[in-house]
Design an enzyme around this catalytic site. Structure first.
Site, PDB file in Angstrom:
ATOM      1  N   THR A   1       0.798  -1.510   0.071  1.00  0.00           N
ATOM      2  CA  THR A   1       0.028   0.040   0.426  1.00  0.00           C
ATOM      3  C   THR A   1       1.033   1.418  -0.384  1.00  0.00           C
ATOM      4  O   THR A   1       2.443   1.385   0.612  1.00  0.00           O
ATOM      5  CB  THR A   1      -0.946   0.202   1.335  1.00  0.00           C
ATOM      6  OG1 THR A   1      -1.580   1.078   1.224  1.00  0.00           O
ATOM      7  CG2 THR A   1      -0.259  -0.629   2.386  1.00  0.00           C
ATOM      8  N   ASP A   2       0.427   2.040  -0.398  1.00  0.00           N
ATOM      9  CA  ASP A   2       1.576   4.045  -0.246  1.00  0.00           C
ATOM     10  C   ASP A   2       0.956   3.762   0.997  1.00  0.00           C
ATOM     11  O   ASP A   2       1.976   5.052   0.913  1.00  0.00           O
ATOM     12  CB  ASP A   2       0.407   4.313  -1.182  1.00  0.00           C
ATOM     13  CG  ASP A   2      -1.406   5.024  -0.706  1.00  0.00           C
ATOM     14  OD1 ASP A   2      -1.531   4.521  -0.013  1.00  0.00           O
ATOM     15  OD2 ASP A   2      -1.623   5.852  -1.574  1.00  0.00           O
ATOM     16  N   GLU A   3       0.318   3.544   2.036  1.00  0.00           N
ATOM     17  CA  GLU A   3       0.460   4.018   3.282  1.00  0.00           C
ATOM     18  C   GLU A   3       1.577   3.310   4.196  1.00  0.00           C
ATOM     19  O   GLU A   3       2.030   4.798   4.853  1.00  0.00           O
ATOM     20  CB  GLU A   3      -0.692   3.120   4.678  1.00  0.00           C
ATOM     21  CG  GLU A   3      -1.836   3.788   3.331  1.00  0.00           C
ATOM     22  CD  GLU A   3      -3.499   3.566   4.508  1.00  0.00           C
ATOM     23  OE1 GLU A   3      -2.801   3.657   5.868  1.00  0.00           O
ATOM     24  OE2 GLU A   3      -4.092   2.937   3.850  1.00  0.00           O
TER      25      GLU A   3
ATOM     26  N   TYR B   1      -1.493  -1.158  10.857  1.00  0.00           N
ATOM     27  CA  TYR B   1      -1.421  -1.218   9.850  1.00  0.00           C
ATOM     28  C   TYR B   1      -0.173  -0.899   9.088  1.00  0.00           C
ATOM     29  O   TYR B   1       0.324  -1.885   8.603  1.00  0.00           O
ATOM     30  CB  TYR B   1      -2.998  -0.864   9.171  1.00  0.00           C
ATOM     31  CG  TYR B   1      -3.530  -0.651   8.115  1.00  0.00           C
ATOM     32  CD1 TYR B   1      -3.164  -2.313   7.398  1.00  0.00           C
ATOM     33  CD2 TYR B   1      -2.900  -0.011   7.275  1.00  0.00           C
ATOM     34  CE1 TYR B   1      -3.052  -3.001   5.867  1.00  0.00           C
ATOM     35  CE2 TYR B   1      -2.621  -0.306   5.371  1.00  0.00           C
ATOM     36  CZ  TYR B   1      -3.220  -1.432   5.490  1.00  0.00           C
ATOM     37  OH  TYR B   1      -3.734  -1.747   3.709  1.00  0.00           O
TER      38      TYR B   1
ATOM     39  N   LYS C   1       2.336  -3.538   7.069  1.00  0.00           N
ATOM     40  CA  LYS C   1       2.790  -3.568   6.003  1.00  0.00           C
ATOM     41  C   LYS C   1       4.348  -3.449   5.406  1.00  0.00           C
ATOM     42  O   LYS C   1       4.403  -4.038   4.968  1.00  0.00           O
ATOM     43  CB  LYS C   1       1.632  -3.127   5.241  1.00  0.00           C
ATOM     44  CG  LYS C   1       0.308  -3.090   4.885  1.00  0.00           C
ATOM     45  CD  LYS C   1      -0.695  -4.792   4.235  1.00  0.00           C
ATOM     46  CE  LYS C   1       0.333  -4.589   2.978  1.00  0.00           C
ATOM     47  NZ  LYS C   1      -0.599  -5.668   2.096  1.00  0.00           N
TER      48      LYS C   1
END
Ligand code: NAD
Ligand code: TYD
Length: 374
Positions: free
Chosen positions: A138-140, A180, A184
């Site tokens: 994810t970009d997060e 989260y 990741k």
């Protein structure tokens, strides 16, 4: 099992994005055996795949990616050539309440898959030849970007609006803030470590926020649509000024297909549509679209907007620079956001039984009905 050209295990296939990837692969590649490996947590719903479950090249296996014996057996018994790994705990708010589950599934689960794949692939005469471990991230993981233009300006890298000067590129350092995104980021490090240490062919892609059919209604857009339908309050965190970069889920699935087949092993690709929106503007757009499609007066439900306490550590802005993918592999998003929102709202309104089954918890019985008792 039939004589298939390739066998691909897709983890997390009964979730939101995974179900779109499974559907695309099963339909597009009848000569591939597609195995959907999913534990069916609250986020897994086999009804998402009702239209492909009887296809001969599709198999569902219920397993936990942290279960080393089970995962190794599925990989070995099916002679898997590729793994597309989507299974994860995916909701930031849940990670704030229960970070352990995120570390277990996202970190240990990914490591379990990597180790199981490594042992099987290294036991083959051809080793890693023709094999690929594709990790969906994810970009997060890149953290948060500054908001240097709170009103939005023409983007310097695309034809769209940008709220800041910086974008996440494949060179951006991993700087996660939520449990989260930390989980990741950790899993990404393990994936790259397996390439650098053992020579495993791996690809990592980092995608922006997805929206579209079959998304669990704890996430912003389906939550809004369902609440508008029932005229319930629409919770907006903080002032609604946080910016996210949104991509239609089928465009993500197409990117995954392209990258799985043509991406260069050991590379990272960012996936995004250059489509930055402030949350409050999305809320207004979804209200207008839903009211119109429900035959209500447009803007009738604006009064449902309810500003609530902000999310802890709420990242201000995400914005993906996906020019590498566009340049190298020719991928482009197919939909404008407004068009995608109309399509998405229409889908949820046309599939109210799906939404009602999910919100009532009834969807949990689908497995028992299809495959026998859990
Ligand atoms: P989701 O929560 O809708 O689905 C997750 C799936 O994983 C579910 O089917 C669940 O049953 C399964 N799963 C969870 N724990 C498992 C375990 N221990 N073993 C086996 N299966 C398990 O998630 P999503 O939104 O479809 O996201 C899929 C992937 O894409 C995730 O890795 C997520 O980090 C990534 N991603 C999501 C977005 C987004 O906007 N949703 C954006 C970029 C990347
Ligand atoms: P979400 O869909 O949870 O995705 P992510 O946190 O992975 O970006 O949230 C999207 C944005 O919407 C995020 O900035 C948080 C915000 N949000 C709300 O304002 N209200 C809500 O009820 C939810 C679920 C999210």
């Amino acid at each position: 099992m039939g004589n298939y050209k390739r066998t691909i295990i897709i983890t997390g296939g009964a979730g939101f994005i995974g179900s779109h990837v499974v559907r695309l692969m099963v339909n597009k590649y009848p000569d591939y055996h597609i195995i959907n490996l999913d534990k069916l947590t609250y986020a897994g719903n086999l009804a998402n795949l009702a239209d492909v479950e009887s296809k001969p090249n599709y198999t569902f296996v219920r397993a936990d990616i942290c279960d080393y014996e089970a995962v190794s057996r599925v990989i070995r018994d099916n002679a898997a050539d590729g793994i597309i790994h989507l299974a994860a705990e995916s909701h930031v708010d849940r990670s704030i309440v229960d970070p352990f589950t995120f570390a277990r599934t996202n970190v240990m689960g990914t490591l379990t898959l990597l180790q199981s794949a490594r042992e099987y692939w290294e036991s083959l005469p051809g080793g890693y030849e023709g094999k690929l471990f594709y990790h969906i991230s994810t970009d997060e993981v890149y953290g948060a970007l500054a908001m240097t233009h709170p009103g939005g300006v023409p983007s310097p890298v695309s034809a769209h609006v940008a709220y800041g000067d910086q974008f996440f590129t494949e060179e951006s350092k991993l700087d996660p803030h939520s449990p989260y995104s930390a989980s990741k980021a950790s899993s990404e490090h393990f994936v790259r470590a397996f390439h650098d240490t053992y020579g495993m062919p791996v690809i990592v892609t980092n995608c922006s926020n997805n929206y579209g059919p079959y998304q669990f209604p704890e996430k912003l857009i389906p939550l809004l649509i369902n609440n508008i339908r029932h005229r319930r309050p629409l919770p907006v965190y903080g002032k609604g000024e946080n910016v996210r970069d949104w991509l239609y889920v089928e465009d993500h699935a197409c990117a995954i297909d392209t990258i799985f087949h043509h991406g260069r092993p050991a590379e990272t690709y960012n996936i995004g549509g250059f489509n930055e929106w402030r949350n409050i503007d999305i809320v207004r757009l979804v209200i207008r679209t839903t009211d119109r499609l429900l035959g209500r007066r447009e803007d009738e439900d604006m009064g449902l907007i309810t500003f609530v306490t902000d999310r802890k550590g709420h990242d201000l802005r995400y914005a993906i620079d996906s020019r590498k993918l566009q340049r190298e592999l020719g991928w482009q998003p197919s939909l404008q956001f407004e068009e995608g929102i109309v399509r998405t709202v229409r889908w949820y309104l046309d599939n109210q039984a799906w939404m009602d089954n999910v919100t009532s918890g009834d969807y949990m019985n689908y497995y028992d009905r299809m495959y026998g008792r859990r």
